[in-house]
Design a protein around this motif. Structure first.
Motif, PDB file in Angstrom:
ATOM      1  N   ASN A   1       1.019  -1.203  -0.028  1.00 41.40           N
ATOM      2  CA  ASN A   1      -0.224  -0.134  -0.008  1.00 41.40           C
ATOM      3  C   ASN A   1       0.873   1.221   0.028  1.00 41.40           C
ATOM      4  OD1 ASN A   1       0.918  -0.166   2.567  1.00 41.40           O
ATOM      5  ND2 ASN A   1      -1.092  -0.587   3.451  1.00 41.40           N
ATOM      6  N   GLU A   2       2.206   1.052  -0.174  1.00 39.68           N
ATOM      7  CA  GLU A   2       3.122   2.293  -0.202  1.00 39.68           C
ATOM      8  C   GLU A   2       3.138   2.619  -1.746  1.00 39.68           C
ATOM      9  OE1 GLU A   2       6.586   2.411   2.167  1.00 39.68           O
ATOM     10  OE2 GLU A   2       5.792   0.571   3.185  1.00 39.68           O
ATOM     11  N   ASN A   3       3.400   3.930  -2.146  1.00 36.50           N
ATOM     12  CA  ASN A   3       3.474   4.249  -3.472  1.00 36.50           C
ATOM     13  C   ASN A   3       4.820   3.908  -4.346  1.00 36.50           C
ATOM     14  OD1 ASN A   3       4.321   6.397  -5.800  1.00 36.50           O
ATOM     15  ND2 ASN A   3       2.063   6.883  -5.367  1.00 36.50           N
ATOM     16  N   CYS A   4       4.462   3.275  -5.479  1.00 28.39           N
ATOM     17  CA  CYS A   4       5.728   2.910  -6.119  1.00 28.39           C
ATOM     18  C   CYS A   4       5.647   3.447  -7.712  1.00 28.39           C
ATOM     19  CB  CYS A   4       5.333   1.405  -6.359  1.00 28.39           C
ATOM     20  SG  CYS A   4       5.641   0.490  -4.870  1.00 28.39           S
ATOM     21  N   ASP A   5       4.816   4.661  -7.823  1.00 26.02           N
ATOM     22  CA  ASP A   5       4.877   5.121  -9.219  1.00 26.02           C
ATOM     23  C   ASP A   5       6.242   5.344  -9.686  1.00 26.02           C
ATOM     24  OD1 ASP A   5       2.320   5.057  -9.403  1.00 26.02           O
ATOM     25  OD2 ASP A   5       1.874   7.092  -9.155  1.00 26.02           O
TER      26      ASP A   5
ATOM     27  N   LYS B   1       8.903   3.586 -10.241  1.00 25.84           N
ATOM     28  CA  LYS B   1       9.956   2.748  -9.858  1.00 25.84           C
ATOM     29  C   LYS B   1      10.061   1.562 -10.308  1.00 25.84           C
ATOM     30  CE  LYS B   1       9.855   4.802  -5.124  1.00 25.84           C
ATOM     31  NZ  LYS B   1       9.681   4.371  -3.673  1.00 25.84           N
ATOM     32  N   ASN B   2      11.121   0.821 -10.404  1.00 26.85           N
ATOM     33  CA  ASN B   2      11.317  -0.598 -10.725  1.00 26.85           C
ATOM     34  C   ASN B   2      11.222  -1.550  -9.307  1.00 26.85           C
ATOM     35  OD1 ASN B   2      12.172  -0.140 -13.666  1.00 26.85           O
ATOM     36  ND2 ASN B   2      14.005   0.965 -12.927  1.00 26.85           N
ATOM     37  N   VAL B   3      10.335  -2.279  -9.530  1.00 24.02           N
ATOM     38  CA  VAL B   3      10.054  -2.865  -8.317  1.00 24.02           C
ATOM     39  C   VAL B   3       9.942  -4.464  -8.650  1.00 24.02           C
ATOM     40  CG1 VAL B   3       8.581  -0.904  -7.273  1.00 24.02           C
ATOM     41  CG2 VAL B   3       7.339  -2.750  -8.486  1.00 24.02           C
ATOM     42  N   LEU B   4       9.888  -5.207  -7.473  1.00 26.08           N
ATOM     43  CA  LEU B   4       9.955  -6.945  -7.514  1.00 26.08           C
ATOM     44  C   LEU B   4       8.523  -6.868  -6.544  1.00 26.08           C
ATOM     45  CD1 LEU B   4      12.051  -9.685  -8.036  1.00 26.08           C
ATOM     46  CD2 LEU B   4      10.915  -9.501  -5.920  1.00 26.08           C
ATOM     47  N   ILE B   5       7.826  -7.806  -6.696  1.00 30.79           N
ATOM     48  CA  ILE B   5       6.593  -8.157  -5.940  1.00 30.79           C
ATOM     49  C   ILE B   5       7.176  -9.737  -5.491  1.00 30.79           C
ATOM     50  CG2 ILE B   5       4.228  -8.758  -5.722  1.00 30.79           C
ATOM     51  CD1 ILE B   5       3.493  -6.784  -7.605  1.00 30.79           C
ATOM     52  N   TYR B   6       7.310  -9.797  -4.204  1.00 29.66           N
ATOM     53  CA  TYR B   6       7.950 -10.627  -3.740  1.00 29.66           C
ATOM     54  C   TYR B   6       7.054 -11.834  -3.243  1.00 29.66           C
ATOM     55  CZ  TYR B   6      10.645 -13.736  -0.687  1.00 29.66           C
ATOM     56  OH  TYR B   6      11.470 -14.815  -0.141  1.00 29.66           O
ATOM     57  N   ASP B   7       5.986 -11.467  -2.788  1.00 23.59           N
ATOM     58  CA  ASP B   7       5.116 -12.592  -2.290  1.00 23.59           C
ATOM     59  C   ASP B   7       3.646 -12.416  -2.738  1.00 23.59           C
ATOM     60  OD1 ASP B   7       4.544 -10.358  -0.797  1.00 23.59           O
ATOM     61  OD2 ASP B   7       3.777 -11.529   0.889  1.00 23.59           O
ATOM     62  N   ARG B   8       2.812 -13.245  -2.603  1.00 24.10           N
ATOM     63  CA  ARG B   8       1.592 -13.359  -3.397  1.00 24.10           C
ATOM     64  C   ARG B   8       0.469 -12.737  -2.545  1.00 24.10           C
ATOM     65  NH1 ARG B   8       1.024 -19.774  -4.365  1.00 24.10           N
ATOM     66  NH2 ARG B   8       3.430 -19.430  -4.813  1.00 24.10           N
ATOM     67  N   PRO B   9      -0.625 -11.990  -2.751  1.00 25.08           N
ATOM     68  CA  PRO B   9      -1.604 -11.615  -1.733  1.00 25.08           C
ATOM     69  C   PRO B   9      -2.635 -12.700  -1.329  1.00 25.08           C
ATOM     70  CG  PRO B   9      -2.333 -10.877  -4.033  1.00 25.08           C
ATOM     71  CD  PRO B   9      -0.825 -11.644  -4.121  1.00 25.08           C
ATOM     72  N   HIS B  10      -3.453 -12.458  -0.254  1.00 16.36           N
ATOM     73  CA  HIS B  10      -4.199 -13.436   0.165  1.00 16.36           C
ATOM     74  C   HIS B  10      -5.393 -13.485  -0.871  1.00 16.36           C
ATOM     75  CE1 HIS B  10      -1.974 -14.857   3.341  1.00 16.36           C
ATOM     76  NE2 HIS B  10      -2.098 -13.779   3.943  1.00 16.36           N
ATOM     77  N   ASN B  11      -5.747 -12.470  -1.501  1.00 19.39           N
ATOM     78  CA  ASN B  11      -6.882 -12.253  -2.368  1.00 19.39           C
ATOM     79  C   ASN B  11      -6.400 -11.548  -3.416  1.00 19.39           C
ATOM     80  OD1 ASN B  11      -8.225  -9.423  -1.699  1.00 19.39           O
ATOM     81  ND2 ASN B  11      -8.117 -10.307   0.279  1.00 19.39           N
ATOM     82  N   LEU B  12      -7.353 -11.562  -4.439  1.00 18.53           N
ATOM     83  CA  LEU B  12      -6.905 -10.951  -5.881  1.00 18.53           C
ATOM     84  C   LEU B  12      -7.230  -9.274  -5.759  1.00 18.53           C
ATOM     85  CD1 LEU B  12      -8.303 -13.516  -8.316  1.00 18.53           C
ATOM     86  CD2 LEU B  12      -5.901 -12.814  -7.915  1.00 18.53           C
ATOM     87  N   GLU B  13      -8.200  -9.048  -5.096  1.00 15.04           N
ATOM     88  CA  GLU B  13      -8.488  -7.651  -4.767  1.00 15.04           C
ATOM     89  C   GLU B  13      -7.400  -6.737  -4.461  1.00 15.04           C
ATOM     90  OE1 GLU B  13     -11.906  -6.860  -2.328  1.00 15.04           O
ATOM     91  OE2 GLU B  13     -13.259  -8.035  -3.919  1.00 15.04           O
ATOM     92  N   LEU B  14      -6.506  -7.297  -3.379  1.00 21.72           N
ATOM     93  CA  LEU B  14      -5.351  -6.511  -3.061  1.00 21.72           C
ATOM     94  C   LEU B  14      -4.439  -6.223  -4.487  1.00 21.72           C
ATOM     95  CD1 LEU B  14      -4.340  -8.188   0.357  1.00 21.72           C
ATOM     96  CD2 LEU B  14      -5.639  -6.045  -0.127  1.00 21.72           C
ATOM     97  N   PHE B  15      -4.116  -7.470  -5.041  1.00 18.32           N
ATOM     98  CA  PHE B  15      -3.400  -7.166  -6.272  1.00 18.32           C
ATOM     99  C   PHE B  15      -3.818  -6.392  -7.273  1.00 18.32           C
ATOM    100  CE2 PHE B  15      -1.563  -8.843 -10.122  1.00 18.32           C
ATOM    101  CZ  PHE B  15      -0.374  -8.297  -9.984  1.00 18.32           C
ATOM    102  N   GLN B  16      -5.318  -6.278  -7.494  1.00 14.61           N
ATOM    103  CA  GLN B  16      -5.839  -5.528  -8.311  1.00 14.61           C
ATOM    104  C   GLN B  16      -5.771  -3.972  -8.170  1.00 14.61           C
ATOM    105  OE1 GLN B  16     -10.068  -6.870  -8.595  1.00 14.61           O
ATOM    106  NE2 GLN B  16      -9.413  -8.803  -9.242  1.00 14.61           N
ATOM    107  N   LYS B  17      -5.770  -3.837  -6.665  1.00 17.10           N
ATOM    108  CA  LYS B  17      -5.646  -2.319  -6.502  1.00 17.10           C
ATOM    109  C   LYS B  17      -4.162  -1.999  -6.463  1.00 17.10           C
ATOM    110  CE  LYS B  17      -9.175  -2.369  -3.007  1.00 17.10           C
ATOM    111  NZ  LYS B  17      -9.628  -2.443  -1.325  1.00 17.10           N
TER     112      LYS B  17
ATOM    113  N   ILE C   1      -1.866  -2.803  -8.936  1.00 13.14           N
ATOM    114  CA  ILE C   1      -1.605  -2.546 -10.349  1.00 13.14           C
ATOM    115  C   ILE C   1      -2.678  -1.432 -10.740  1.00 13.14           C
ATOM    116  CG2 ILE C   1      -0.896  -4.731 -10.645  1.00 13.14           C
ATOM    117  CD1 ILE C   1      -3.441  -5.609 -11.968  1.00 13.14           C
ATOM    118  N   LYS C   2      -3.720  -1.016 -10.140  1.00 14.76           N
ATOM    119  CA  LYS C   2      -4.677   0.018 -10.642  1.00 14.76           C
ATOM    120  C   LYS C   2      -3.852   1.236  -9.931  1.00 14.76           C
ATOM    121  CE  LYS C   2      -9.481  -1.285 -10.625  1.00 14.76           C
ATOM    122  NZ  LYS C   2     -10.632  -1.542  -9.826  1.00 14.76           N
ATOM    123  N   ASN C   3      -3.054   1.484  -9.087  1.00 12.52           N
ATOM    124  CA  ASN C   3      -2.596   2.621  -8.354  1.00 12.52           C
ATOM    125  C   ASN C   3      -1.246   2.892  -8.470  1.00 12.52           C
ATOM    126  OD1 ASN C   3      -5.384   2.833  -7.183  1.00 12.52           O
ATOM    127  ND2 ASN C   3      -4.820   1.859  -5.367  1.00 12.52           N
TER     128      ASN C   3
END
Length: 769
Positions: free
Chosen positions: A616-620, A622-638, A640-642
Motif C-alpha cells: 500500500n506504499e506508492n511505487c509510481d 519505480k522498478n519494483v519486484l513483488i516478492y510474495d502473493r496476496p491472500h486475495n486478488l482484490e489486493l493485487f488489483q488495487k 496494479i490500478k494505483n
C-alpha cells in the motif's frame, strides 16, 4: 504498406438474426448475410437465393430492340454482308462471339473485327470503319462499344451502311445517329437491369432472335458479365448462375479446352474460376497481341484448332505475368523516390504498353495513392499511359483540369488512359501533386473494408461453406463474405511461391486449427511482434490427392487489440515466478514489495540494500519486484490500478502451499457423513479418521473448521457431535472456506496461468493500459 480498418458490414443483433431466420426459413448465417445486404422482402430473397432461367427479362424491354431485330432479319433474309465490331477485353471478346454465333445460327456468315489496342485504340475507329465499308458491308453491329462513335458512325451512314449499336458504357451528351441503339440506360427507356455488361446486351439480342436456343450462349455472357465487374444484381445474377450451369453442358469446345488448360473441372466451375482463370487469359490476348484469336477460340467447333489457340493463349498469359512482375519490380525504386508525392507517376523502361494498367493498379494497391504508369511509344512519338486511383479520389476530375496537355485522354473516376508528349509529363506530374489535398483525399488514412461474419475456428465447416454458397454467385455488388477470426494465432508460418512472397500458415486457438494461405503476405507475417492476431479471409476448400480440407484465403491479418495490450504490458512486467532470487538480484530493483508483513520482517534480517515496502506504499515510476502473493486478488488489483511502475517483476513467493488446496466436496460430504454416523470421536482421534477415509490430516482439519463455523458439528464433553442447526447454511458463509476460495483464485490466476493469460487478466485493471 496500406493500413486497413476493418468494420462489420452491418450489425444486426442476435435476436434480429434469429427472428429473421425463423420467419424466412433460412439458417442464422444466411439470415445475417441477407440482412447485411438489405435483402429482406420475400420476393427479393427468393430471387436472390434461387435465381433461375425463368427470371430472364423480356429482351424487347431494351431500347430499339425491335428496330435491331428488323434490321438483322432483313439482312439475313437478303443474305447481306454483316460485320461485327467488338472490343479487345474479355467482355468485348465474349460479346463478339455471342453475336457471331447468333448470326451463324440464323444462317449468316458475318465477318468480325476486334480492334488492336495499340493500333486502333478503344471504341470506333474511323480508319477501320473505312476498311469495312470498302469491303462492301451492308450492316455493322457494334458490341461492347459504339455509343461514343458519333462521327465514325455518321461516316458509315453516309456510305449507305446500316448501323446497330449495342453497348452498355456511359452515354455521351450526343448519341450517334445509328439505325438502332440497344443500350440498357437510354433516358426514358431504362431497362429493368441497367447494369448489363456488353456480353449481357449481346445475349439479350440473341434471346430476342433465337428464343430458348439462345441459352446455349449464356455461358459466354456469364464470362463477360463477371470479367467486366458489373453489379451481380437482378438479371445479371441469372445470367451468371445459368451460365455456370450451361458451361457444364460443354457446348463450346474452345471454352472447354480453356477450362481444361486452367485445370478447372466442368462439373465444378464457379464465378471465381471465370474471374481469376478464364477472364485474365482472354484479357491477356488483347494486352499483348490481337484478341481476335479469343473470338476464334470461343466460336470454333474444331477441337484441335481450339487446343492450338489455348496453348498460344497460355503462353501469352504467362508472358503477361512475367512482364507485369518485371515491370512492377522495376517500378519500386521510382515508387520509393516518390513516397512523399500525392500522385505517383511512373516512367517505364521498356515496359509493354499492354500491362501499364496492371502496373498502375498494383502500385495503387501497394501505396493507396493515385498512379499513372507510362511508356514511350516509338510509333506515335508520345508517352502512352494508364492511370488508376483508390476510392475517394476522382482521377478523371484531376486529369480533366489539364486536358490541354494531352494528345488523347479518356476514362472515369478510378481509371483512365491517355497519351502525352514526353516533355509535358513532368509538367503534369507537378500540377497533380496538390490534387489529393484539394479533393480531401489522404493517402495515409486507413482504407475501410468490411467483413461479414465474426466466427470462431470451431464454427468453420463444410456445412458453413454450403450455407454461404447459397448467396453465390459473388462479385461486384455481392462480395464473397469475409470472415473475421478474432484473437487467434498464426503458427507454422512459412514462405511459398516462386519468389517466396506468399504465406502458408495455420490459424489456431486453444483447441482448433485451420490451414490458411495469404498471397504476398509472408513479409508482413515475418515482421509480427506477436502471433496473436485478428484474421480476415474467405473460407474455401483445398483439394489435394482426392482429399478435401477447409482452408482460409487470408485477405488481411492485424495484431489484435488484445495482443497489442499484452505487448505493451510485457514492456512493463517481467515473469520471475520460476526464477531463483538472490540478494544481488533484489538490489537491482528500487524496491521490493510485500503483501504479508511476516515476509517483510524476515527479509529485513538479510540487510538487503534496497527499499523493502508494503503493497500500500506508492511505487509510481519505480522498478519494483513483488516478492510474495496476496491472500486475495482484490489486493493485487488495487496495487496494479494505483501504481504506474516503470518495471515490475512478479515473483509471488509463498511457503504455504498446503493451504492452497482445492476443497473436495466429495471428501467433505464423506467426512460429515462419518461424523454423523459415529459416536465418541474426539479431536485427538482425527488422525485415525483421516487414515480410515484416506484423506490428508490437514484437509480433515480444514473441513472440520468449516463444519464448526457453519454449526454442522459441535464439541460436547470432548466429543464431536452433530449440531442441531436451525437453518440451512451455504459453505461460502464460512470465513475459512471463503478465504480458501480466495486463495485458490490467487493460485489459479497468479501462479498457474501462463504469462500471457496472466497479463490478459491484469489488463482489465492495470493503470498502464
Amino acid at each position: 504498406m496500406t493500413l486497413i480498418n476493418w468494420e462489420k458490414r452491418k450489425n444486426p443483433t442476435k435476436q434480429e438474426i434469429d427472428k429473421f431466420a425463423q420467419s424466412k426459413k433460412v439458417t442464422p448465417v444466411v439470415a445475417e448475410l441477407l440482412l447485411e445486404r438489405d435483402i429482406v422482402e420475400d420476393s427479393d430473397i427468393e430471387a436472390f437465393l434461387h435465381s433461375d432461367v425463368t427470371e430472364l427479362q423480356d429482351p424487347f424491354g431494351l431500347h430499339d430492340m425491335d428496330k435491331a431485330l428488323e434490321l438483322i432479319d432483313e439482312a439475313v433474309e437478303s443474305e447481306k454482308k454483316i460485320a461485327i465490331y467488338g472490343d479487345y477485353d474479355a467482355d468485348g471478346v465474349t460479346s463478339t462471339s455471342i453475336m457471331k454465333l447468333t448470326l451463324q445460327k440464323l444462317g449468316n456468315k458475318p465477318i468480325f473485327y476486334v480492334p488492336d489496342r495499340f493500333k486502333d485504340g478503344y471504341g470506333p475507329n474511323l480508319e477501320r470503319y473505312k476498311e469495312l465499308a470498302d469491303q462492301g458491308i451492308d450492316l455493322l453491329i457494334t458490341v461492347d462499344n459504339g455509343v461514343s462513335g458519333k462521327d465514325e458512325i455518321k461516316y458509315l451512314k453516309d456510305r449507305g451502311v446500316k448501323v446497330i449499336v449495342t453497348d452498355h458504357h456511359d452515354l455521351p451528351k450526343e448519341l450517334p445517329e445509328a439505325d438502332a441503339i440497344v443500350h440498357p440506360s437510354i433516358p426514358g427507356a431504362e431497362y429493368v437491369c441497367p447494369y448489363l455488361s456488353g456480353a449481357g446486351v449481346a445475349f439479350k439480342i440473341a434471346d430476342a432472335l433465337l428464343g430458348d436456343e439462345a441459352l446455349q450462349l449464356i455461358d459466354l455472357a456469364a464470362i463477360g458479365t463477371v470479367a467486366d465487374a458489373v453489379a451481380l444484381k437482378g438479371e445479371n445474377r441469372v445470367i451468371v448462375t445459368e451460365g455456370l450451369k450451361q458451361m457444364k453442358n460443354n457446348n463450346h469446345v474452345g471454352l472447354s479446352a480453356l477450362l481444361d488448360k486452367c485445370k478447372v473441372r466442368l462439373s465444378n466451375v464457379t464465378e471465381e474460376d471465370i474471374g481469376f482463370r478464364i477472364a485474365p487469359r482472354i484479357n491477356a490476348l488483347g494486352r499483348l497481341e490481337n484478341a481476335s484469336s479469343g473470338v476464334e477460340l470461343l466460336t470454333t467447333g474444331d477441337e484441335s484448332f481450339a487446343k492450338e489457340i489455348v496453348d498460344e493463349t497460355e503462353d501469352i498469359n504467362a508472358r503477361r505475368q512475367d512482364l507485369v512482375a518485371s515491370a512492377f519490380a522495376d517500378a519500386q525504386n521510382q515508387i520509393q523516390a516518390q513516397k512523399d508525392n500525392g500522385v505517383i507517376v511512373l516512367k517505364g523502361n521498356g515496359w509493354h504498353q499492354g500491362i501499364l494498367g496492371i502496373v498502375a493498379s498494383r502500385t495503387m494497391d501497394q501505396e493507396n495513392k493515385p498512379v499513372l504508369a507510362t511508356q514511350f511509344d516509338d510509333n506515335s512519338g508520345v508517352m502512352k499511359g494508364s492511370g488508376r486511383s483508390p476510392e475517394g479520389f476522382n482521377l478523371f476530375t484531376a486529369l480533366d483540369k489539364h486536358r490541354d496537355l494531352f494528345t488523347a485522354f479518356g476514362g472515369h473516376a478510378q481509371a483512365c488512359g491517355f497519351s502525352i508528349e514526353e516533355d509535358k509529363l513532368d509538367e503534369l506530374t507537378k500540377l497533380l501533386q496538390d490534387e489529393p489535398s484539394q479533393q480531401g483525399f489522404d493517402p495515409k488514412a486507413p482504407v475501410v473494408k468490411n467483413y461479414d461474419l465474426q466466427l470462431n475456428i470451431a464454427d468453420l465447416s463444410m456445412d458453413l461453406i454450403k450455407q454461404v454458397q447459397q448467396l453465390a454467385p459473388f462479385g461486384m455488388g455481392n462480395p464473397k463474405p469475409i470472415i473475421k477470426l478474432g484473437n487467434v494465432s498464426l503458427s507454422q508460418m512459412r514462405s511459398i511461391g516462386k519468389d517466396a512472397s506468399h504465406l502458408k500458415t495455420q490459424i489456431t486457438d486453444e483447441q482448433h486449427r485451420i490451414d490458411a494461405i495469404g498471397f504476398g503476405m509472408f513479409e508482413k507475417a515475418a515482421s509480427l511482434t506477436t502471433n496473436l492476431c485478428d484474421v480476415y479471409g474467405e473460407l474455401g476448400i483445398n483439394e489435394w490427392r482426392g482429399k478435401k480440407n477447409l482452408q482460409l484465403m487470408i485477405d488481411d491479418f492485424q495484431v489484435s487489440p488484445q495482443a497489442q495490450v499484452l505487448a505493451d504490458l510485457k514492456n512493463v512486467y517481467l515473469d520471475y515466478r520460476n526464477k531463483g532470487l538472490s540478494t544481488k538480484i533484489l538490489e537491482h530493483f528500487d524496491a521490493v514489495v510485500f503483501f504479508n508483513e511476516a515476509y517483510l520482517e524476515a527479509a529485513k534480517r538479510f540487510n538487503v540494500k534496497t527499499d523493502l515496502i508494503m503493497y500500500n506504499e506508492n511505487c509510481d515510476g519505480k522498478n519494483v519486484l513483488i516478492y510474495d502473493r496476496p491472500h486475495n486478488l482484490e489486493l493485487f488489483q488495487k496495487f496494479i490500478k494505483n501504481n504506474k511502475t516503470q518495471h515490475t517483476a512478479l515473483f509471488f513467493h509463498t511457503d504455504l502451499t498446503s493451504r492452497y488446496l482445492k476443497p473436495d466436496m466429495i471428501k467433505m460430504k464423506a467426512l460429515l457423513k462419518y461424523l454423523y454416523s459415529h459416536q465418541n470421536i474426539t479431536m485427538e482421534g482425527m488422525d485415525l479418521v483421516a487414515k480410515y477415509l484416506n484423506m490428508q490430516k490437514n484437509d480433515v482439519d480444514f473441513y472440520l473448521k468449516v463444519f464448526f463455523e457453519l454449526n454442522f458439528v459441535k464439541i460436547v464433553n470432548g466429543f464431536v457431535e452433530k449440531a442441531n442447526a436451525s437453518q440451512q447454511r451455504e459453505l461460502i458463509e464460512s470465513p475459512t472456506y471463503l478465504k480458501r476460495l480466495q486463495r485458490n483464485d490467487v493460485e489459479k490466476i497468479l501462479i498457474e496461468s501462463s504469462f500471457d493469460d496472466l497479463l490478459s487478466w491484469m489488463s482489465d485493471y492495470d493503470c498502464h493500459c
